[in-house]
Design a protein around this motif. Structure first.
Motif, short mmCIF file in Angstrom:
data_model
loop_
_atom_site.label_atom_id
_atom_site.label_comp_id
_atom_site.label_asym_id
_atom_site.label_seq_id
_atom_site.Cartn_x
_atom_site.Cartn_y
_atom_site.Cartn_z
N LYS A 243 -27.35 -11.47 24.14
CA LYS A 243 -28.30 -10.39 23.84
C LYS A 243 -29.63 -10.88 23.28
N ASN A 244 -29.62 -12.01 22.60
CA ASN A 244 -30.87 -12.50 22.01
C ASN A 244 -31.61 -13.49 22.91
N VAL A 245 -31.14 -13.66 24.14
CA VAL A 245 -31.92 -14.42 25.12
C VAL A 245 -32.70 -13.41 25.96
N ALA A 246 -34.01 -13.46 25.86
CA ALA A 246 -34.86 -12.46 26.53
C ALA A 246 -34.66 -12.50 28.04
N THR A 247 -34.65 -11.33 28.65
CA THR A 247 -34.58 -11.25 30.11
C THR A 247 -35.97 -11.52 30.67
N TYR A 248 -36.34 -12.78 30.56
CA TYR A 248 -37.70 -13.25 30.88
C TYR A 248 -37.56 -14.70 31.30
N LEU A 249 -38.27 -15.07 32.37
CA LEU A 249 -38.23 -16.46 32.82
C LEU A 249 -39.57 -16.85 33.41
N ASP A 250 -40.10 -17.97 32.94
CA ASP A 250 -41.33 -18.53 33.49
C ASP A 250 -40.95 -19.57 34.52
N LEU A 251 -41.25 -19.28 35.79
CA LEU A 251 -40.82 -20.09 36.93
C LEU A 251 -42.05 -20.44 37.78
N PRO A 252 -42.79 -21.48 37.45
CA PRO A 252 -44.01 -21.80 38.22
C PRO A 252 -43.68 -22.21 39.65
N LEU A 253 -44.18 -21.45 40.61
CA LEU A 253 -43.87 -21.71 42.02
C LEU A 253 -44.97 -22.49 42.74
N GLN A 254 -46.22 -22.31 42.35
CA GLN A 254 -47.40 -23.02 42.85
C GLN A 254 -47.83 -22.60 44.26
N HIS A 255 -46.90 -22.38 45.18
CA HIS A 255 -47.28 -21.90 46.52
C HIS A 255 -46.04 -21.41 47.23
N ILE A 256 -46.22 -20.91 48.45
CA ILE A 256 -45.04 -20.43 49.20
C ILE A 256 -45.01 -20.92 50.64
N SER A 257 -46.14 -21.25 51.23
CA SER A 257 -46.08 -21.70 52.63
C SER A 257 -45.45 -23.09 52.69
N ASP A 258 -44.60 -23.30 53.67
CA ASP A 258 -43.92 -24.59 53.78
C ASP A 258 -44.88 -25.77 53.92
#
Length: 431
Positions: A243-258
């Protein structure tokens, strides 16, 4: 040297801030009067903790050095010392170009700084810190360095390879922080996903967060900078169940095209990225995802950018940042590619992507009207108390503006009824 007053100025990221807090503690233990980012000019020793990440950050660091050099010339300072990422990366150049600085140090030369100030380094109190953030939240840096070697990133050059801290020391530091008033812990690293692999032979991020969640009095744990490639899937169960772990995540993707993911050396494909996001959202319903994109990398075509725009519109990230590519010395991109995207195109792409995100953010915020959110109050301003929900990290995300009420105290949690919203912020009153 007399035990005078030391002002440490931190430039750059929260990881640098933790370093400054550790150094402030060591100096404090030695009897120095210590301040952080003070605008007063009565400190006789200034230590600049610099950033060398991108061009704008480097310019800010150099301008700060030059400004303090003038104070040194006028006799306002006994010592001007420079450390951190910029100093680690360009030490020889800086010594030649700005010799008025008394000494330049690498990023982790804490002991040398202490020695040069005729002070003692307290090894047993290495991770003690003088807090520079508001009392109710703190950063916890769980590792140094990075093994990923993305094409555009110079950070491994001055942080070195990934080095995890052991779980026991991190739990102990967290307990000390909570005893000092910390209610929210922001777990940071250059690469959270790799945590433990170098030390334990496998990812231990989930186990670490699970143990941190056991610390009495810790009400929010927030995770920043989880690398998408080889993401530790067992972490999702911890986020969902504790419960005390926020439902939040920083996930740097940088781009999406292969093509761009390949040129950036991200070691992940578009479909793998889409599958990962889907899995995260399935496993942790309602999770707020924050990400970062880099536009204008060498070789980015109009088609690549259009693909990125479509992806952002489809995924509707809760929070997002955008950087424009800049050539960084000795990176893979600097050595292997031509910086072939014009600067005005880079800036236009960055602005266009943020305009898309602004509309998404406004849409998502509108849906929160009528909800009651748990809000941690950070500060008081003229018309509102300003806080954050579980879905907002300090400095980088939106805020919740809470109508004035005599019962509100900074650093406490309150149930807030959301009555209105803007593109990035929410407005409400106590429920």
């Amino acid at each position: 040297m007399k035990r005078g007053k030391v002002n440490i100025t931190t430039l750059g990221c929260s990881k640098n801030l933790v370093d400054s807090e550790m150094l402030l503690s060591q100096l404090d233990l030695n009897g120095f009067k210590v301040v952080h980012d003070s605008e007063d000019d009565d400190a006789n020793i200034v230590i600049l903790n610099t950033c060398g990440f991108i061009m704008d950050a480097k310019e800010e660091s150099i301008n700060s050095i030059l400004s303090h050099v003038e104070d040194r010339k006028k006799g306002k300072l006994d010592k001007l010392l420079v450390m951190g990422c910029l100093s680690a990366r360009y030490k020889e150049d800086l010594q030649k170009e700005i010799p008025e600085v008394d000494k330049y140090y690498g990023k982790f030369d804490f002991k040398e700084v202490i020695k040069d100030l005729n002070a003692d380094f307290f090894e047993q109190k290495m991770y003690h810190r003088v807090r520079t953030t508001p009392t109710h939240f703190s950063y916890l840096k769980i590792s140094e360095g990075c093994n990923r070697h993305c094409s555009f990133c110079a950070i491994p050059q001055f942080t070195g390879i990934h080095k995890s801290r052991n779980i026991e020391s991190l739990v102990e530091e967290t307990k000390n922080l909570v005893e000092g008033g910390t209610k929210e812990l922001l777990v940071i690293a250059q690469d959270l996903s790799y945590y433990g692999i170098d030390m334990y032979g496998e990812s231990k991020l989930a186990e670490l967060i699970d143990q941190l969640a056991d610390v009495d009095g810790l009400e929010w744990i927030r995770l920043h900078y989880a690398y998408p490639s080889k993401f530790p899937m067992d972490l999702l169960k911890v986020i969902r169940e504790r419960k005390n772990v926020a439902t939040y995540l920083d996930l740097p993707l940088q781009h999406i095209s292969d093509p761009m993911l390949g040129r950036m050396r991200r070691k992940i494909t578009k479909q793998e990225t889409i599958d990962l996001i889907k899995k995260i959202r399935e496993e942790v319903p309602g999770i707020a995802l924050r990400t970062t994109f880099l536009v204008g990398h060498p070789g980015e075509t109009d088609e690549d950018f259009e693909e990125l725009k479509a992806f952002v519109k489809e995924q509707k990230f809760d929070r997002m940042g955008v950087f424009a590519y800049s050539d960084e010395d000795d990176t893979y991109a600097f050595k292997m590619y031509t910086d072939d995207v014009p600067e005005d195109v880079k800036q236009a792409r960055a602005a266009e992507l943020m305009e898309i995100q602004q509309r998404i953010s406004e849409e998502l915020n509108t849906k929160k009207i009528g909800q009651v959110l748990n809000v941690l109050v950070d500060r008081e301003e003229a018309d509102y108390f300003v806080g954050r929900s579980e879905y907002d990290s300090p400095e980088v995300d939106g805020e919740v503006l809470v109508e004035k009420n005599d019962s509100i105290k900074i650093g406490n949690f309150y149930q807030v009824n959301i009555t209105d919203s803007t593109e990035f912020d929410l407005i409400g009153h106590l429920a």
